[in-house]
Every structure is written in C-alpha cells, then in structure tokens.
Design an enzyme around this catalytic site. Sequence first.
Site, PDB file in Angstrom:
ATOM      1  N   ARG A  61       0.842  -1.190   0.000  1.00  0.00           N
ATOM      2  CA  ARG A  61       0.000   0.000   0.000  1.00  0.00           C
ATOM      3  C   ARG A  61       0.875   1.237   0.000  1.00  0.00           C
ATOM      4  O   ARG A  61       1.926   1.272   0.660  1.00  0.00           O
ATOM      5  CB  ARG A  61      -0.931   0.005   1.218  1.00  0.00           C
ATOM      6  CG  ARG A  61      -1.980  -1.088   1.191  1.00  0.00           C
ATOM      7  CD  ARG A  61      -2.921  -0.945   0.018  1.00  0.00           C
ATOM      8  NE  ARG A  61      -3.910  -2.029  -0.051  1.00  0.00           N
ATOM      9  CZ  ARG A  61      -4.744  -2.207  -1.058  1.00  0.00           C
ATOM     10  NH1 ARG A  61      -4.714  -1.389  -2.091  1.00  0.00           N
ATOM     11  NH2 ARG A  61      -5.615  -3.201  -1.047  1.00  0.00           N
TER      12      ARG A  61
ATOM     13  N   GLU B   1      -1.576   9.245  -5.568  1.00  0.00           N
ATOM     14  CA  GLU B   1      -1.612   8.729  -6.932  1.00  0.00           C
ATOM     15  C   GLU B   1      -2.583   9.536  -7.782  1.00  0.00           C
ATOM     16  O   GLU B   1      -3.690   9.832  -7.331  1.00  0.00           O
ATOM     17  CB  GLU B   1      -2.030   7.254  -6.933  1.00  0.00           C
ATOM     18  CG  GLU B   1      -1.041   6.355  -6.218  1.00  0.00           C
ATOM     19  CD  GLU B   1      -1.411   4.872  -6.286  1.00  0.00           C
ATOM     20  OE1 GLU B   1      -2.437   4.540  -6.920  1.00  0.00           O
ATOM     21  OE2 GLU B   1      -0.674   4.053  -5.718  1.00  0.00           O
TER      22      GLU B   1
ATOM     23  N   HIS C 163       0.763   1.555 -10.348  1.00  0.00           N
ATOM     24  CA  HIS C 163      -0.231   0.741  -9.623  1.00  0.00           C
ATOM     25  C   HIS C 163      -0.830  -0.328 -10.541  1.00  0.00           C
ATOM     26  O   HIS C 163      -2.055  -0.460 -10.657  1.00  0.00           O
ATOM     27  CB  HIS C 163      -1.328   1.624  -9.036  1.00  0.00           C
ATOM     28  CG  HIS C 163      -1.988   1.019  -7.830  1.00  0.00           C
ATOM     29  ND1 HIS C 163      -2.424   1.762  -6.767  1.00  0.00           N
ATOM     30  CD2 HIS C 163      -2.293  -0.271  -7.517  1.00  0.00           C
ATOM     31  CE1 HIS C 163      -2.971   0.978  -5.843  1.00  0.00           C
ATOM     32  NE2 HIS C 163      -2.898  -0.268  -6.281  1.00  0.00           N
TER      33      HIS C 163
END
Length: 231
Positions: free
Chosen positions: A144, A173, A192
Amino acid sequence: TNARGVYEDHIAVHIMAFILAFARNLHVYLPNQLRGEWDSLGEQGPAIYLPRATALIVGVGSIGAEAARHCAFYGMRVIGVDPRVSVTTEGMSAIYPAEALDDHIGDADFVIITAPQTPQTQRMMDMARMRKMRSTAILINIGRGASVVLDDLAQALEEGVIGGAALDVFEEEPLPAAHPLWKAPNFLMTPHVAAAGGFLEERRRTLLADNCRRFFAGDELVNIVDKANWF
C-alpha cells in the site's frame, strides 16, 4: 469479505521483475538507452548476485508467500516479518514478529513490502527506518502506498542512504508531476499495475459466486475481513 487469493501470482511476478531489473542494472541501462548513451559500467558487472542476496518480506500473506517462493527459486535467502504469521512458507528460511523488523532490516539486500495498510504500517518506511537498511539495499513496495514516506524516499535516494527503490503504489496517486521521485537516481516505478494479469475477472466472479452461494446457504463466507486489523 475481500478478494484475497486472486492476485498473488501476478504481483509476485511483478516483484521479481523489479528484483531482476536491479540485479542486472536495467535501472541504469534503460535510461541510458533513452539518452543514446553506451555505458557498460566497466567491470562492475551485475549489481547483485542473487544466490548470495537476502530478501526480507514485510507481510507474509498470500502475496508475500508467493514472492518468497519466487525469490528462493533464484537462490536467494528469504526471511520475513509478520504480526500474525509465525510459520515459514515455502522458500523462506526464517520468520519473525513485526516488532523485530528493525532487528533484521539491515540483513537484507531487498526489502519487499507486501503488507496491507493498517495503523501499524502507515508511513512505516520513513527516513529513520531507511537508515537502518544497508546502503546498497533496494526497497520495493507493492503493498500500500501509505507504507512509504515519499519525500523521505526521494531524499534517501539522492543522498545514497539506500541503493535504490521500486514502487508500484504511492502515498498520492498519480505521483505529482513536480515530485522529486520522478528524477531520483536508482528508482523504478510502475503506475499501480502490479496486479494486472490474465483471468482476474474470472477469478473475481468465481469468488463472488461462491460467497453468494455460501451466504444464501447460511455457510461461513470466504475471505472474511478482520475489521479490527483493517484487512
């Protein structure tokens, strides 16, 4: 419930791609290619000889366990830390409780974070902890984004506190365009996408359908979330 068990093969391969990239200096050669530069690094050779390298996996769930198996296949010594897992998985030589992280982080050539986001893992990799790593070690995070303090990481790379880093997840992000990590030395990133791969929709549908059947039959569900621990 959650989708535990759906992604570990894809994510473990992504972790291994990061490891191999650093082991073979692709983090140097690929930027050189874009600049039109030919530099064989002289007699330095591969950055890391994997059969003599140690990987520390932080968070030994299904993803961490699969990553351990891949690392061991390449001859690496693999150790882990986890707050709830106390038995070594395939390819892992030792496992320690979470509070022992600082005791073993300096043993690793690769520190691989596969831990979920919890109050204990948020911002766990700050400058103080990075200074406990080997100066040649590589930090990898596919867990994470909240686990790694991005400003501290950028500073650690610029100052040579650690040898390199590879992230697939970030505190923010997309990574802001002005963030220094974009130009940090010895840094690899992906947006990601570590879980991307084949058969994901089929796996999700199968899991959902199974839990629907269990729910209507009054049976215990698969992958019940431990809300006290956030996952």
